[in-house]
Scaffold this active site. Structure first.
Site, PDB file in Angstrom:
ATOM      1  N   ARG A 130       0.830  -1.204   0.000  1.00  0.00           N
ATOM      2  CA  ARG A 130       0.000   0.000   0.000  1.00  0.00           C
ATOM      3  C   ARG A 130       0.863   1.251   0.000  1.00  0.00           C
ATOM      4  NH1 ARG A 130      -4.960  -1.861   4.071  1.00  0.00           N
ATOM      5  NH2 ARG A 130      -5.322  -3.825   2.958  1.00  0.00           N
ATOM      6  N   ARG A 144       2.082   1.936  10.511  1.00  0.00           N
ATOM      7  CA  ARG A 144       1.620   2.136   9.147  1.00  0.00           C
ATOM      8  C   ARG A 144       2.778   1.837   8.205  1.00  0.00           C
ATOM      9  NH1 ARG A 144      -2.795   4.556   7.165  1.00  0.00           N
ATOM     10  NH2 ARG A 144      -3.308   5.340   9.217  1.00  0.00           N
ATOM     11  N   GLU A 184      -6.028  -1.312  14.619  1.00  0.00           N
ATOM     12  CA  GLU A 184      -6.836  -2.119  13.709  1.00  0.00           C
ATOM     13  C   GLU A 184      -6.013  -3.273  13.134  1.00  0.00           C
ATOM     14  OE1 GLU A 184      -8.581   0.038  10.456  1.00  0.00           O
ATOM     15  OE2 GLU A 184      -8.883  -1.818   9.325  1.00  0.00           O
ATOM     16  N   SER A 233     -10.428  -6.309   9.326  1.00  0.00           N
ATOM     17  CA  SER A 233     -11.661  -5.700   8.835  1.00  0.00           C
ATOM     18  C   SER A 233     -12.455  -6.833   8.217  1.00  0.00           C
ATOM     19  CB  SER A 233     -11.325  -4.701   7.727  1.00  0.00           C
ATOM     20  OG  SER A 233     -11.656  -3.411   8.099  1.00  0.00           O
ATOM     21  N   ARG A 282       0.160  -5.395  12.769  1.00  0.00           N
ATOM     22  CA  ARG A 282      -0.425  -4.817  13.985  1.00  0.00           C
ATOM     23  C   ARG A 282      -0.553  -5.866  15.078  1.00  0.00           C
ATOM     24  NH1 ARG A 282      -3.790  -0.988  11.212  1.00  0.00           N
ATOM     25  NH2 ARG A 282      -2.379   0.351  10.042  1.00  0.00           N
TER      26      ARG A 282
END
Length: 428
Positions: free
Chosen positions: A264, A279, A351, A354, A392
Site C-alpha cells: 500500500r 503504518r 486495527e 476488517s 499490527r
RNA sequence: GGAAAGGUGCCGGAGUGGUUGAACGGGCUCGCCUGGAAAGCGAGUGUACUGCGAAAGUGGUACCGAGGGUUCGAAUCCCUCCUUUUCCGCCA
C-alpha cells in the site's frame, strides 16, 4: 457497483444511503444519462433492425435479377446514421459507466448512521483473564523490543527499500512465518476454509472487480510497463478467482483462505502513525474470502468475525470489535466490523482486521453469479476479512508478552510453529 | 525473447462473405413408452441490453477470445491485443 434498476426505482433511498456514507453522489446526473442512453439504444436498435431486414432481402433480389445498386446507396447512408448514433451512445455510456464505477456501495440498514470513526460502535471486547488494560504500565514499545531482541530492523528495511518496508531477522522472521502458518492452519482445520496461494500482482480488471479501481488508484503500486498492480490485499486475487463465472448453487458457500504480502502506498497519510509497524507499505496478511447466497450473507459475516476472533483468543491477545458507522465504511462495503488489538505501549487499540459484507457490489462488478438448477443466474454475495494482518498483531503480541527481563514469551499455540518458546535479548 | 498452429454454445466438433444463435454428435431437462429402468421416440436447452406487459410472455439489438477496421452484408477478410499448445533460446 450498484444495480441501475435499483437506482432508477428508488432514487431517494439510494441518495440517502450514499449521503450517509459521506459520498457526494451524482445520482441525478446518472439518471439523466441513463435516460439519454436508453433513448439512443432504442433509436440505434431500430436503425439496425432496418439494416438487417434489407440485408436479408439483397441476396433474394440478386437471385431474381433485380438491380440492387440503389439499395446499396440507401444502406450506406443508413450505416452512417448508425455509426453516428453509436458514437454518441459510446460517449454517454462512458460517462454513465464512470459515474457508476465511482459510486460506493450502500450501507446495510443495520449499520449505525455516523460521520466518522468516532461514531463507530464497540460491540464487544475480550481481555485475557488477569490483564488490566486501564492502568498505564511502563512497557517498551514494539520498536524497542524489536531492537533489543534483534528481531525487527526498521532502519535496514528503510535502507533496502525505503521507509515502511520492514526487515525481520532471526527469531523475528521465524515468528512472522509461524504466525502465518498458524493462522492458515487454524482456519483450514477449524473453520472449513480451503487454502489458496494466488498471484500477488494483478491486472486492471481484477482491481476493478473488487472495487479498488478506479477510485483508489493512487493508493496502489503500479507497474507501468505491464499495466499491472501489486495487490493491497489478498482479497483482490481471491475474490477474482471466480470473475466472470457462474457457480452451481450447491457449491456455495465457497470459503477460501490465503496468505499474501500486501502493498500500500498510503498516499496522503505520511507522518501519521508512521512509527514502526503502525503504518507500513508492505505487510503480511492472511485473508478469508467467502462467496455465499444472498440470504445467508449476514449470518456469514458474523461467523467470519468469529473466525478472526478465534485466532486472537488462541493467541491470548486482547481485542475489541467495532461496528463501523456509515461514514467510516469503505467504498465497497455494506457492513463492516473492525477488530482492534490492544497496544499497551501506545495505550490504544490498533486495527488488525476488517470483516466486511459487500453484498452483490463486487459480484456485479466482477460478474460472479450462481445458478440454481435451471433457474436464471443471480449475483452471489462476497465477504472478506483479515484473519489477520500480522503487522499490527505483532505489535500487540510483542508488547503484551514482554517480561520484566526484556524477553518475550511466545504464546502456547504458536510454539509448535516457532520451535522456541521465548525470544531473549543477547541471542540471535 | 524468436517461430508455428489454435481460441466457435454445457462438452466434442462443422462452418472461409449472404435466412448461422450457429450443422452434426454427446450431455442435460421435459414428455411418450415401461411394473420400474435401459434402449427407443418426440420436444426443449445461452447471456446481456432494450421496448411492450401486472405477470407468464413477447418484439428488437448485440455477442463465435477482446477491441478496432473493410463491406450493402462478417464466425468467415484485414489490423492490434490477450490467451493456449508445440519447437528454439534463456532461466529458478
Amino acid at each position: 457497483m450498484l444495480d441501475i434498476k435499483l437506482i432508477r426505482e428508488n432514487p431517494g433511498l439510494v441518495k440517502t444511503g450514499l449521503t450517509n456514507k459521506n459520498d457526494n453522489h451524482r445520482i441525478d446526473e446518472l439518471l439523466e444519462l441513463d435516460k439519454k442512453r436508453r433513448e439512443l439504444i432504442t433509436l440505434g436498435d431500430e436503425l439496425k433492425n432496418q439494416k438487417n431486414k434489407v440485408s436479408e432481402e439483397i441476396p433474394k433480389l440478386k437471385k431474381a435479377g433485380t438491380d440492387t445498386q440503389p439499395l446499396f446507396e440507401e444502406m450506406r447512408q443508413l450505416g452512417e446514421k448508425i455509426k453516428k448514433n453509436d458514437d454518441e451512445l459510446r460517449v454517454i455510456e462512458e460517462e454513465f459507466e464512470k459515474i457508476l464505477l465511482f459510486t460506493p456501495n450502500l450501507p446495510h440498514e443495520s449499520v449505525p448512521v455516523g460521520k466518522s470513526a468516532e461514531d463507530n460502535l464497540e460491540v464487544r471486547r475480550w481481555i485475557p483473564e488477569g490483564l488490566n488494560i486501564e492502568t498505564k504500565k511502563e512497557v517498551l514499545d514494539h520498536i524497542q523490543l524489536g531492537k533489543n531482541n534483534k528481531i525487527l530492523d526498521f532502519d535496514r528495511g528503510t535502507k533496502i527499500t525505503g521507509s515502511g518496508f520492514p526487515l525481520y531477522t532471526g527469531r523475528g522472521a521465524t515468528l512472522e512465518r509461524a504466525l502465518i502458518s498458524f493462522m492458515l492452519d487454524f482456519h483450514i482445520r477449524n473453520h472449513g476454509y480451503t487454502e489458496v496461494m494466488t498471484p500477488f500482482i494483478v491486472n486492471k480488471d481484477s482491481m476493478r472487480g473488487t472495487g479498488q479501481l478506479p477510485k483508489m488508484a493512487d493508493d496502489m503500486y503500479f507497474i507501468e510497463r505491464d499495466g499491472l498492480y501489486l495487490i493491497p490485499t489478498a482479497e483482490v486475487p481471491i475474490t477474482n478467482i471466480y470473475r466472470n463465472e457462474t457457480l452451481e448453487e450447491e457449491t456455495l458457500p465457497v470459503k477460501f483462505v490465503g496468505y499474501s504480502p500486501c502493498f500500500r502506498r498510503e498516499a496522503g497519510s505520511y507522518g501519521r502513525d508512521s512509527k514502526g509497524f503502525l503504518r507500513v507499505h508492505q505487510f503480511n496478511k492472511v485473508e478469508m474470502v467467502k462467496f455465499v447466497k444472498p440470504e445467508n450473507s449476514y449470518d456469514e459475516l458474523e461467523s467470519l468475525v468469529a473466525n478472526a476472533e478465534a485466532i486472537l483468543k488462541a493467541l491470548n491477545v486482547p481485542y475489541r470489535i467495532l461496528l463501523l458507522c456509515t461514514g467510516d465504511l469503505s467504498f465497497s462495503a455494506a457492513k463492516c466490523y473492525d477488530i482492534e488489538t490492544w497496544s499497551p505501549a501506545e495505550h490504544k487499540w490498533l486495527e488488525a482486521s476488517s470483516c466486511s459484507n459487500f453484498e452483490s457490489f463486487q459480484a456485479r462488478r466482477a460478474n460472479i453469479k450462481y445458478k440454481a438448477g435451471g433457474k436464471k443466474g443471480e449475483f452471489v454475495h462476497t465477504l472478506n476479512g483479515s484473519g489477520l494482518a500480522t503487522s499490527r498483531l505483532m505489535v500487540s503480541l510483542l508488547e503484551n508478552n514482554q517480561q520484566p527481563d526484556g524477553s518475550i514469551v511466545i504464546p502456547e499455540a504458536l510454539r509448535p510453529y516457532t520451535g522456541f518458546d521465548v525470544i531473549e535479548p543477547n541471542r540471535s
